[in-house]
Design a protein around this motif. Structure first.
Motif, mmCIF file in Angstrom:
data_model
loop_
_atom_site.group_PDB
_atom_site.id
_atom_site.type_symbol
_atom_site.label_atom_id
_atom_site.label_comp_id
_atom_site.label_asym_id
_atom_site.label_seq_id
_atom_site.Cartn_x
_atom_site.Cartn_y
_atom_site.Cartn_z
ATOM 1 N N SER A 147 0.700 -1.165 0.027
ATOM 2 C CA SER A 147 -0.193 0.064 0.072
ATOM 3 C C SER A 147 0.919 1.273 0.112
ATOM 4 O O SER A 147 2.030 1.045 0.502
ATOM 5 C CB SER A 147 -0.949 -0.017 1.317
ATOM 6 N N GLN A 179 0.663 5.602 0.644
ATOM 7 C CA GLN A 179 -0.104 6.601 1.059
ATOM 8 C C GLN A 179 0.524 8.116 0.703
ATOM 9 O O GLN A 179 1.796 8.265 0.533
ATOM 10 C CB GLN A 179 0.020 6.478 2.550
ATOM 11 N N TYR A 222 0.672 11.993 2.269
ATOM 12 C CA TYR A 222 0.303 13.004 3.496
ATOM 13 C C TYR A 222 0.635 14.400 2.922
ATOM 14 O O TYR A 222 1.310 14.537 1.944
ATOM 15 C CB TYR A 222 0.945 12.706 4.523
ATOM 16 N N GLN A 234 1.533 18.075 4.773
ATOM 17 C CA GLN A 234 1.981 18.694 5.963
ATOM 18 C C GLN A 234 2.111 20.093 5.537
ATOM 19 O O GLN A 234 2.708 20.689 5.075
ATOM 20 C CB GLN A 234 3.401 18.315 6.280
ATOM 21 N N GLU A 280 2.678 22.137 11.499
ATOM 22 C CA GLU A 280 1.871 21.071 11.998
ATOM 23 C C GLU A 280 2.533 19.630 11.346
ATOM 24 O O GLU A 280 3.519 19.521 10.714
ATOM 25 C CB GLU A 280 0.631 21.221 11.236
ATOM 26 N N GLY A 281 1.801 18.579 12.097
ATOM 27 C CA GLY A 281 2.012 17.250 11.662
ATOM 28 C C GLY A 281 1.582 16.868 10.407
ATOM 29 O O GLY A 281 0.558 17.447 9.883
ATOM 30 N N PRO A 282 1.989 15.970 9.530
ATOM 31 C CA PRO A 282 1.378 15.502 8.445
ATOM 32 C C PRO A 282 -0.111 14.930 8.617
ATOM 33 O O PRO A 282 -0.238 14.450 9.659
ATOM 34 C CB PRO A 282 2.249 14.306 8.058
ATOM 35 N N LEU A 336 -3.127 12.481 6.550
ATOM 36 C CA LEU A 336 -3.277 11.472 5.491
ATOM 37 C C LEU A 336 -4.289 12.082 4.651
ATOM 38 O O LEU A 336 -5.182 12.596 5.036
ATOM 39 C CB LEU A 336 -3.782 10.336 6.128
ATOM 40 N N THR A 355 -5.118 6.816 0.712
ATOM 41 C CA THR A 355 -4.399 5.376 0.819
ATOM 42 C C THR A 355 -4.594 4.625 -0.759
ATOM 43 O O THR A 355 -5.645 4.416 -0.807
ATOM 44 C CB THR A 355 -4.661 4.498 1.976
ATOM 45 N N LEU A 394 3.764 20.762 2.026
ATOM 46 C CA LEU A 394 4.935 19.483 2.081
ATOM 47 C C LEU A 394 4.100 18.249 1.843
ATOM 48 O O LEU A 394 3.213 17.725 2.600
ATOM 49 C CB LEU A 394 5.930 19.401 2.979
ATOM 50 N N LEU A 404 4.107 14.259 1.033
ATOM 51 C CA LEU A 404 4.940 13.035 1.674
ATOM 52 C C LEU A 404 4.220 11.797 1.140
ATOM 53 O O LEU A 404 3.142 11.645 1.309
ATOM 54 C CB LEU A 404 5.073 13.055 3.327
ATOM 55 N N LEU A 410 6.213 2.243 8.398
ATOM 56 C CA LEU A 410 6.030 3.120 7.079
ATOM 57 C C LEU A 410 7.459 3.593 6.590
ATOM 58 O O LEU A 410 8.142 4.039 7.393
ATOM 59 C CB LEU A 410 5.105 4.275 6.951
ATOM 60 N N PHE A 441 8.885 6.355 4.239
ATOM 61 C CA PHE A 441 8.736 7.762 4.123
ATOM 62 C C PHE A 441 9.763 8.302 2.998
ATOM 63 O O PHE A 441 10.552 7.911 2.987
ATOM 64 C CB PHE A 441 8.579 8.828 5.007
#
Lengths: 111, 116
Positions: free
Chosen positions: A31, A33, A35, A37, A41-43, A45, A48, A86, A88, A99, A101
């Motif tokens: 799989s 994914q 993301y 960002q 802040e955080g990434p 989702l 998928t 950004l 990812l 995962l 990245f």
């Protein structure tokens, strides 16, 4: 070690333009994914993809998983300043709980 | 429902000092992760946990220790900080779920650490 190469590394475009960015690997992933960002802040989702050849749409964003499940693309139609961030990609082999990245694509959409 | 929270948000340390970063999640997730993010390097996994009382090394574990005494908390420790540990640290969690192929991770807002 599975590596995910993202390209281009940086992209600056005008509002309203279309763009496609890529996530490539020599490894097969079960799989993949994407993301997004935003600064400070955080990434978060976006999508998928699991099946080879799969295409998923999220409003103006279209994601495709390669037939061989080694690569993916993200196409944005009529980019807007709110798309700035950004992007990812991250892949999973399904055999463990980690995962892998990519290094990310920095997108700037100018008004 | 706060999701994943991290404390502190910012911290400045001097070389050799120690500190602990706290990650908490209220989604009852089994798996938790610590990453560091550096310019041009993407997200790199430091340590992770697949359940309460368990921890495992990731890609860049040297200089860090972790503990998962409670399911909802995952602590990252720096015993003797070095300038190379200047970074933004992200915690993430996920539920194994029913679909083994889907690995959606939920991230915290990050901790920006500077070591001088």
């Amino acid at each position: 070690t599975q590596l995910l190469e993202q390209s281009p590394q940086f992209l600056s475009i005008q509002e309203g333009e279309n763009l496609t960015v890529y996530c490539n690997s020599s490894s097969v992933f079960s799989s993949l994914q994407w993301y997004r960002q935003e600064p400070g802040e955080g990434p978060v989702l976006l999508v998928t993809v699991v099946t080879g050849g799969e295409v998923k749409k999220l409003k103006r964003l279209t994601f495709q998983f390669g037939d061989a499940r080694k690569d993916s693309s993200l196409h944005i139609t009529a980019a807007q300043p709110g798309d700035t961030g950004l992007y990812l990609c991250a892949g999973s082999t399904g055999a463990n709980s980690k995962l892998t990245f990519g290094k990310g694509i920095t997108l700037s959409v100018r008004p | 429902n706060a999701g994943v929270t991290q404390t502190p948000k910012f911290r400045v340390l001097k070389t050799g000092q120690s500190m602990t970063l706290l990650c908490a999640q209220d989604m009852n997730h089994e798996y938790m992760y610590w990453y560091r993010q550096d310019p041009g390097m993407g997200l790199r996994l430091i340590h992770y946990s697949v359940g309460e009382g368990t921890t495992a090394k990731g890609e860049v574990p040297d200089g860090y220790n972790v503990s998962r005494l409670k399911k909802q908390n995952f602590l990252l420790g720096l015993e003797s900080a070095a300038p190379s540990q200047t970074s933004v640290y992200f915690c993430a969690s996920r539920d194994p779920g029913l679909e083994i192929l889907v690995y959606e991770q939920y991230f915290g807002p990050g901790t920006r650490l500077t070591v001088t």
